[in-house]
Design a protein around this motif. Structure first.
Motif, PDB file in Angstrom:
ATOM      1  N   TRP A 175       0.281  22.917  -8.818  1.00 53.66           N
ATOM      2  CA  TRP A 175       0.514  22.357  -9.254  1.00 53.66           C
ATOM      3  C   TRP A 175       1.022  21.065  -8.837  1.00 53.66           C
ATOM      4  O   TRP A 175       1.322  19.957  -9.252  1.00 53.66           O
ATOM      5  CB  TRP A 175       2.286  23.797  -8.751  1.00 53.66           C
ATOM      6  CG  TRP A 175       3.542  22.679  -9.160  1.00 53.66           C
ATOM      7  CD1 TRP A 175       4.169  22.962 -10.471  1.00 53.66           C
ATOM      8  CD2 TRP A 175       4.369  21.283  -8.067  1.00 53.66           C
ATOM      9  NE1 TRP A 175       5.186  21.754 -10.111  1.00 53.66           N
ATOM     10  CE2 TRP A 175       5.256  20.889  -8.596  1.00 53.66           C
ATOM     11  CE3 TRP A 175       4.008  21.151  -7.223  1.00 53.66           C
ATOM     12  CZ2 TRP A 175       5.937  20.009  -8.133  1.00 53.66           C
ATOM     13  CZ3 TRP A 175       4.862  20.175  -6.358  1.00 53.66           C
ATOM     14  CH2 TRP A 175       5.321  19.631  -7.165  1.00 53.66           C
ATOM     15  N   ILE A 176       0.494  20.734  -7.532  1.00 53.98           N
ATOM     16  CA  ILE A 176       0.343  20.003  -6.419  1.00 53.98           C
ATOM     17  C   ILE A 176      -0.607  18.690  -6.976  1.00 53.98           C
ATOM     18  O   ILE A 176       0.046  18.050  -6.854  1.00 53.98           O
ATOM     19  CB  ILE A 176       0.379  20.164  -5.193  1.00 53.98           C
ATOM     20  CG1 ILE A 176       1.126  18.468  -4.525  1.00 53.98           C
ATOM     21  CG2 ILE A 176      -0.981  20.777  -4.700  1.00 53.98           C
ATOM     22  CD1 ILE A 176       0.933  19.266  -3.242  1.00 53.98           C
ATOM     23  N   LEU A 177      -1.495  19.488  -7.667  1.00 56.53           N
ATOM     24  CA  LEU A 177      -2.328  18.431  -8.313  1.00 56.53           C
ATOM     25  C   LEU A 177      -1.713  17.595  -9.790  1.00 56.53           C
ATOM     26  O   LEU A 177      -2.302  17.095 -10.023  1.00 56.53           O
ATOM     27  CB  LEU A 177      -3.921  19.176  -8.523  1.00 56.53           C
ATOM     28  CG  LEU A 177      -4.865  18.895  -9.063  1.00 56.53           C
ATOM     29  CD1 LEU A 177      -5.582  17.653  -8.012  1.00 56.53           C
ATOM     30  CD2 LEU A 177      -5.976  19.847  -9.519  1.00 56.53           C
ATOM     31  N   ALA A 178      -1.285  18.823 -10.266  1.00 53.83           N
ATOM     32  CA  ALA A 178      -1.237  18.871 -11.782  1.00 53.83           C
ATOM     33  C   ALA A 178      -0.044  16.848 -11.418  1.00 53.83           C
ATOM     34  O   ALA A 178      -0.194  16.064 -11.589  1.00 53.83           O
ATOM     35  CB  ALA A 178      -0.231  19.805 -12.009  1.00 53.83           C
ATOM     36  N   HIS A 179       1.059  17.529 -10.218  1.00 57.74           N
ATOM     37  CA  HIS A 179       1.863  16.447 -10.425  1.00 57.74           C
ATOM     38  C   HIS A 179       1.421  15.704  -9.550  1.00 57.74           C
ATOM     39  O   HIS A 179       1.849  14.445 -10.238  1.00 57.74           O
ATOM     40  CB  HIS A 179       2.676  17.799  -8.625  1.00 57.74           C
ATOM     41  CG  HIS A 179       3.814  16.067  -8.110  1.00 57.74           C
ATOM     42  ND1 HIS A 179       5.015  15.625  -8.674  1.00 57.74           N
ATOM     43  CD2 HIS A 179       3.376  15.256  -7.344  1.00 57.74           C
ATOM     44  CE1 HIS A 179       5.547  14.989  -8.108  1.00 57.74           C
ATOM     45  NE2 HIS A 179       4.849  14.275  -7.144  1.00 57.74           N
ATOM     46  N   THR A 180       0.816  15.119  -8.551  1.00 56.77           N
ATOM     47  CA  THR A 180      -0.832  13.803  -8.624  1.00 56.77           C
ATOM     48  C   THR A 180      -1.295  13.512  -9.318  1.00 56.77           C
ATOM     49  O   THR A 180      -0.829  12.087  -9.762  1.00 56.77           O
ATOM     50  CB  THR A 180      -1.196  14.281  -7.223  1.00 56.77           C
ATOM     51  OG1 THR A 180      -0.499  14.585  -5.919  1.00 56.77           O
ATOM     52  CG2 THR A 180      -2.194  13.095  -7.111  1.00 56.77           C
TER      53      THR A 180
ATOM     54  N   LEU B 112       0.941  -1.065  -0.052  1.00 58.74           N
ATOM     55  CA  LEU B 112      -0.028   0.095  -0.067  1.00 58.74           C
ATOM     56  C   LEU B 112       0.978   1.335  -0.272  1.00 58.74           C
ATOM     57  O   LEU B 112       1.805   1.947   0.860  1.00 58.74           O
ATOM     58  CB  LEU B 112      -0.737  -0.197   1.231  1.00 58.74           C
ATOM     59  CG  LEU B 112      -1.609   1.182   1.417  1.00 58.74           C
ATOM     60  CD1 LEU B 112      -2.866   1.730   0.297  1.00 58.74           C
ATOM     61  CD2 LEU B 112      -2.591   1.062   2.389  1.00 58.74           C
ATOM     62  N   GLN B 113       0.494   2.141  -0.910  1.00 59.57           N
ATOM     63  CA  GLN B 113       1.675   3.289  -1.306  1.00 59.57           C
ATOM     64  C   GLN B 113      -0.261   4.621  -0.881  1.00 59.57           C
ATOM     65  O   GLN B 113      -0.382   4.295  -1.708  1.00 59.57           O
ATOM     66  CB  GLN B 113       2.538   3.394  -2.278  1.00 59.57           C
ATOM     67  CG  GLN B 113       3.801   2.822  -1.854  1.00 59.57           C
ATOM     68  CD  GLN B 113       4.296   2.290  -3.260  1.00 59.57           C
ATOM     69  OE1 GLN B 113       4.722   3.635  -3.286  1.00 59.57           O
ATOM     70  NE2 GLN B 113       4.624   1.763  -4.313  1.00 59.57           N
ATOM     71  N   PHE B 114       0.505   5.094  -0.225  1.00 61.95           N
ATOM     72  CA  PHE B 114      -1.082   6.653  -0.292  1.00 61.95           C
ATOM     73  C   PHE B 114       0.198   8.041  -1.675  1.00 61.95           C
ATOM     74  O   PHE B 114       0.831   7.985  -1.422  1.00 61.95           O
ATOM     75  CB  PHE B 114      -0.946   7.040   0.319  1.00 61.95           C
ATOM     76  CG  PHE B 114      -2.137   6.697   0.889  1.00 61.95           C
ATOM     77  CD1 PHE B 114      -3.732   5.818   1.077  1.00 61.95           C
ATOM     78  CD2 PHE B 114      -1.437   5.559   2.386  1.00 61.95           C
ATOM     79  CE1 PHE B 114      -4.399   5.263   1.692  1.00 61.95           C
ATOM     80  CE2 PHE B 114      -2.876   5.174   3.342  1.00 61.95           C
ATOM     81  CZ  PHE B 114      -3.129   4.701   2.542  1.00 61.95           C
ATOM     82  N   PRO B 115      -0.737   8.580  -2.401  1.00 54.16           N
ATOM     83  CA  PRO B 115      -0.405   9.617  -2.871  1.00 54.16           C
ATOM     84  C   PRO B 115       0.340  10.742  -2.152  1.00 54.16           C
ATOM     85  O   PRO B 115       0.321  10.916  -0.949  1.00 54.16           O
ATOM     86  CB  PRO B 115      -0.735  10.534  -3.766  1.00 54.16           C
ATOM     87  CG  PRO B 115      -2.557   8.833  -3.747  1.00 54.16           C
ATOM     88  CD  PRO B 115      -2.604   8.174  -3.315  1.00 54.16           C
ATOM     89  N   GLU B 116       1.597  10.565  -2.626  1.00 50.39           N
ATOM     90  CA  GLU B 116       2.198  12.243  -1.633  1.00 50.39           C
ATOM     91  C   GLU B 116       1.928  12.780  -1.233  1.00 50.39           C
ATOM     92  O   GLU B 116       1.614  13.353  -0.309  1.00 50.39           O
ATOM     93  CB  GLU B 116       3.922  12.200  -2.872  1.00 50.39           C
ATOM     94  CG  GLU B 116       4.488  11.714  -2.612  1.00 50.39           C
ATOM     95  CD  GLU B 116       4.218  10.727  -4.326  1.00 50.39           C
ATOM     96  OE1 GLU B 116       5.387   9.894  -4.466  1.00 50.39           O
ATOM     97  OE2 GLU B 116       3.021  10.940  -4.625  1.00 50.39           O
TER      98      GLU B 116
END
Length: 292
Positions: free
Chosen positions: A166-171, A136-140
Motif C-alpha cells: 500500500w505505501i509503495l503504491a501511495h508513493t 527540498l521535500q522528501f517523499p513521506e
C-alpha cells in the motif's frame, strides 16, 4: 527478442561490503558510470543505456540491492557507497569516467568527485539532493524510514507485506506514476527491492540502512557546502531533473546548480523522478553533451 541484459556483460566485484553485481557494456571512449539510489537498482537505466552506445556504460548494483550480495549491515557505514564505487572503478581498470548519480547516489557522486577530482571528467546529477534546500521535500515514505523517532511504526509497516504494498503504491501515485503499470520503472526496478524476485531476496535491510543515514548525511553535506568545497570544484557539472518531480523539484535543481562554479541546468519535460526511464532520448542527449 533482445532483453536489457543483452546490452551488458555481468561482472562481480569484491568489496569490503560484499560482492557487487556490475553490468558493463564495453565500448569506446570515456566510460560512463551510472549509479542508483533507494529503493531501486541499476535497472532504472535499462531504457537509457542503448542510447549511449557506442560509449562504454558501467551500471552498479550497490551492496544489498539488485543482484549484489545482501550484507548484514543494518546501518550504512561512513563513506561506504563511495568506497564501493572506488572498488568498482579499480576492478574494471577505470581511471577516469563520466559519473552519473541519481536520487541518493547524487550525493555519492558529489562526494566521490570532491575526493577524487582527477577521476571524474564530468559529473551528471539526475533528480537528487545535496544538503538542504528551501524547496527540498522528501517523499513521506522516505521521511518515515529516515526518522529514528518513527522506527517502531516503520518496522511495523515494513514487516507487513500488504502495508508495504500500500505505501509503495501511495508513493508511486504521489510521484505521478500509474499504479500497477507493468512497463513502468516501479515494476522493473523498485518493486523487486521491496518484495524480492525469483531467487533474489528483497533489499529491505539495505533500504532501511541507507534511509537511516539520510538526515545525518545531509548535515555532513551542509558542512561541505558551508566550507566552500563545492565552490572549488572545477569539474563540469550537469544538473538534469525531470521537471514534474514533486519532491526533488526544479527549485532543488536550481539550488544545486548554484552551488558549483561550472554547472549547467536542464529541466526534462514530461518526466518525474526517473527521467532516464521516462525520457531516455532526451536524458541521453544531456549526458552525452549534445544538449548543452
Amino acid at each position: 527478442m533482445s532483453t536489457p541484459d543483452d546490452d551488458y556483460q555481468s561482472k562481480s566485484v569484491e568489496t569490503p561490503y560484499g560482492r557487487l553485481h556490475v553490468r558493463d557494456t564495453g565500448g569506446d571512449d570515456l566510460p560512463i558510470v551510472v549509479m542508483h539510489g533507494f529503493p531501486d537498482d541499476s535497472r532504472i537505466y535499462d531504457r537509457l543505456v542503448p542510447l549511449l552506445s557506442p560509449r562504454r556504460v558501467v551500471a552498479i548494483d550497490f551492496s544489498g540491492f539488485g543482484k549484489s550480495d545482501r550484507g548484514p549491515y543494518v546501518t550504512l557505514q561512513p563513506g561506504q557507497r563511495e568506497a564501493e564505487l572506488s572498488a568498482v572503478l579499480a576492478a574494471l581498470g577505470i581511471d577516469r569516467c563520466l559519473l552519473v548519480g541519481h536520487d541518493a547516489s547524487g550525493a555519492v557522486a558529489v562526494n566521490f568527485t570532491l575526493n577524487h577530482r582527477d577521476a571524474v571528467d564530468r559529473l551528471v546529477l539526475l533528480n537528487c539532493y545535496y544538503g538542504d534546500a528551501p524547496s527540498l521535500q522528501f517523499p513521506e515514505l522516505i521521511r518515515l524510514l529516515g526518522d529514528p523517532n518513527f522506527k517502531p511504526l516503520a518496522d511495523a509497516l515494513m514487516d507487513d507485506p500488504k502495508m508495504r504494498e500500500w505505501i509503495l503504491a501511495h508513493t508511486q501515485a504521489r510521484f505521478g506514476y500509474t499504479v500497477g503499470d507493468p512497463d513502468g520503472v516501479v515494476a522493473a526496478s523498485v518493486a523487486p527491492q521491496w518484495f524480492g524476485e525469483d531467487a533474489q531476496p528483497d533489499a529491505l535491510v539495505a533500504i532501511r540502512a541507507w534511509t537511516a543515514s539520510l538526515f545525518p548525511d545531509l548535515e555532513i553535506q551542509n558542512q561541505r557546502i558551508a566550507q566552500g568545497e563545492l565552490d572549488t570544484l572545477s569539474v563540469p557539472v550537469t544538473v538534469a531533473f525531470g521537471e514534474d518531480d514533486p519532491y526533488l523539484n526544479p527549485e532543488v535543481a536550481r539550488h544545486i546548480a548554484r552551488q558549483f562554479l561550472n554547472a549547467t541546468l536542464h529541466l526534462i519535460k514530461n518526466a518525474s523522478h526517473w527521467p532516464q526511464w521516462e525520457q531516455p532520448e532526451q536524458t541521453a542527449r544531456v549526458i552525452l553533451g549534445i544538449d548543452s
